[in-house]
Write an enzyme that holds these catalytic residues in place. Structure first.
Site, PDB file in Angstrom:
ATOM      1  CB  CYS A 250      -7.588  -3.164  -8.924  1.00  0.00           C
ATOM      2  SG  CYS A 250      -8.245  -3.561 -10.568  1.00  0.00           S
ATOM      3  CB  ALA A 252      -5.794   2.442  -4.770  1.00  0.00           C
ATOM      4  N   PRO A 253      -6.080   0.652  -1.985  1.00  0.00           N
ATOM      5  CG  PRO A 253      -6.658   0.554   0.282  1.00  0.00           C
ATOM      6  CD  PRO A 253      -7.075   0.037  -1.070  1.00  0.00           C
ATOM      7  N   GLY A 254      -3.444  -0.124  -1.445  1.00  0.00           N
ATOM      8  CA  GLY A 254      -2.053  -0.539  -1.422  1.00  0.00           C
ATOM      9  C   GLY A 254      -1.665  -1.580  -0.406  1.00  0.00           C
ATOM     10  N   GLY A 255      -2.600  -2.102   0.354  1.00  0.00           N
ATOM     11  CA  GLY A 255      -2.255  -3.080   1.380  1.00  0.00           C
ATOM     12  C   GLY A 255      -1.633  -4.346   0.832  1.00  0.00           C
ATOM     13  CE  LYS A 256      -6.386  -7.722  -1.180  1.00  0.00           C
ATOM     14  NZ  LYS A 256      -6.958  -6.439  -0.686  1.00  0.00           N
ATOM     15  CG  ASP A 273      -6.191   2.202  -8.393  1.00  0.00           C
ATOM     16  OD1 ASP A 273      -6.492   1.135  -7.817  1.00  0.00           O
ATOM     17  OD2 ASP A 273      -6.982   3.153  -8.515  1.00  0.00           O
ATOM     18  CG  ASP A 320      -8.535  -7.046  -4.181  1.00  0.00           C
ATOM     19  OD1 ASP A 320      -9.658  -7.580  -4.207  1.00  0.00           O
ATOM     20  OD2 ASP A 320      -8.125  -6.384  -3.215  1.00  0.00           O
ATOM     21  CB  CYS A 373     -13.968  -7.652  -0.411  1.00  0.00           C
ATOM     22  SG  CYS A 373     -14.335  -6.071  -1.207  1.00  0.00           S
TER      23      CYS A 373
END
Length: 433
Positions: A250, A252-256, A273, A320, A373
């Site tokens: 999953c 987006a937004p792509g930080g990981k 995604d 995530d 989160c």
């Protein structure tokens, strides 16, 4: 910042808040659309600060209007109500009162409320003189959600609510591919920006004073990204071996996705995604970080394996998962307005479906990290326990105390602890059954 720009910035803040408070819109996209209309970065930073200040504690401003106005504002006055909240928030932000109030009164004219500018002035001056009514500071939390927080964390309820209403520090993630953390910390120092380190986060720097992202040295060139400390720990929890075949399910937004590739560009990483439009954000982020060619991006429902999976197993899978976002209320305060009690059961069912499907894609000996989160146990430790109970070839692997409180099947960080967001982590190994 001249007088006209001061009025315009307050008017923009009022429009954003009107959309979020009264029209069911989400804060992040509303800000994304509104901020570029302001030329001065100081104006953009002010609008963002005002909107967050209002949405973190709206109940006290609502109580003030209820106490001070002989007749309540009607539905057609939603823009005026939002502007009054803008003025109130500036007092809480300790901005110079005279200039802030004058700009807000001018903004009443900007939004077509010239005939009510005097009333705006009178109400703001009363707030300046008398302060706001004393109420439960967290009255804007839905009763059902507050009850769940109390049930899950009875000793921590007030600390969670208070941390969720407090502005977080700014966490940076330094791009290893463009130099180490200490080198970037030195660049910040040369720019007059103070940063501290957290030894549990090898790529992180913490800024306790807010700063415009565009002012970060090298941001446009990919030297650094913004990512909370709790989210940065996910890459350590997954820890794929060099060159491994990895799935960010999953993404987006792509930080990981970006963090994993910054640490090891040799990874064969698929970023998946369900929302094709949100994958554009992943794509642009990777391009900024000079990692554009490193990941394969796919738009598909992760639980529908027939739609995207080629049958070749992954060494490491990151889930995530979509969740209630109750661990990041301080960053997304409008979560409290949009979330409904019925959403939780829907989220729990989706998380279970994703876990069961994605487990099939994990190679024997490989790992899946389940993260959210959220701070709700039914999305976190209860979800992990139920998965382990129905999955004979899954074993939980211990994570150390840097990930938060031990919950036997994973670790839970609560909002504000060590300056981090609320987050849950469970590392699951596939064994021969």
């Amino acid at each position: 910042m001249n007088a006209s720009s001061g009025a315009e910035s307050r008017a923009v803040a009022a429009r954003v808040l009107d959309a979020v408070l009264h029209r069911g819109r989400s804060l992040k996209p509303e800000l994304a659309a509104a901020l570029p209309t302001l030329k001065d970065p100081r104006d953009r930073a002010l609008v963002e600060a005002i909107c967050f200040a209002v949405l973190r504690r709206p109940a006290r401003y609502e109580a003030a209007l209820k106490d001070w106005m002989p007749r309540p504002l009607g539905k057609r006055d939603s823009d005026l109500r939002a502007l009054l909240y803008v003025g109130f928030a500036q007092l809480d932000l300790a901005l110079p009162a005279h200039a802030a109030l004058a700009a807000t009164v001018d903004a009443a004219r900007t939004i077509g409320r010239s005939h009510q500018a005097g009333m705006v002035n009178a109400l703001l001056r009363r707030a300046q003189r008398d302060g706001f009514p004393t109420i439960d500071a967290h009255a804007h939390w839905p009763a059902w959600l507050r009850a769940r927080v109390r049930r899950d964390w009875p000793a921590d309820e007030l600390a969670i609510l208070e941390a969720s209403a407090t502005a977080p520090p700014l966490w940076l993630r330094v791009n290893r591919g463009q130099g180490g953390r200490e080198a970037y910390r030195a660049r910040l120092g040369e720019a007059g920006i103070a940063a501290s380190v957290d030894e549990a986060l090898p790529d992180a720097l913490r800024l306790d004073e807010p700063i415009a992202i565009a002012a970060l040295p090298g941001f446009a060139d990919g030297a650094v990204s913004v990512q909370d400390g709790a989210a940065q720990l996910v890459a350590d929890a997954l820890s794929p071996p060099s060159g491994a075949r990895v799935l960010d399910a999953c993404a987006a937004p792509g930080g990981k996705t970006a963090h994993l590739l910054e640490r090891d560009p040799s990874l064969r990483l698929t970023a998946l995604d369900v929302d094709a439009a949100r994958l554009d954000t992943v794509r642009s982020g990777l391009a900024r970080l000079r990692l554009g060619a490193q990941a394969r991006l796919l738009a598909a429902d992760a639980s529908d394996l027939a739609a995207w999976w080629d049958g070749t197993p992954f060494d490491a899978v990151l889930l995530d998962a979509p969740c209630s976002a109750t661990g990041i209320v301080r960053r997304q305060p409008d979560v409290l307005m949009h979330r409904r009690e019925s959403d939780i059961a829907v989220m729990v069912a989706l998380q279970a479906r994703l876990l069961d499907a994605l487990w099939r894609t994990v190679a024997t000996g490989g790992v899946l990290v389940y993260a959210t989160c959220s701070i709700l146990k039914e999305e976190n430790e209860d979800q992990a326990r139920a998965f382990l109970a129905r999955t004979p070839d899954a074993r939980v692997e211990a994570l150390d105390a840097s990930y938060g409180r031990d919950r036997e099947v994973g670790r839970q960080r609560l909002p504000g602890e060590l300056g981090y967001d609320g987050f849950f982590y469970s590392r699951l190994r596939k064994v021969l059954s």
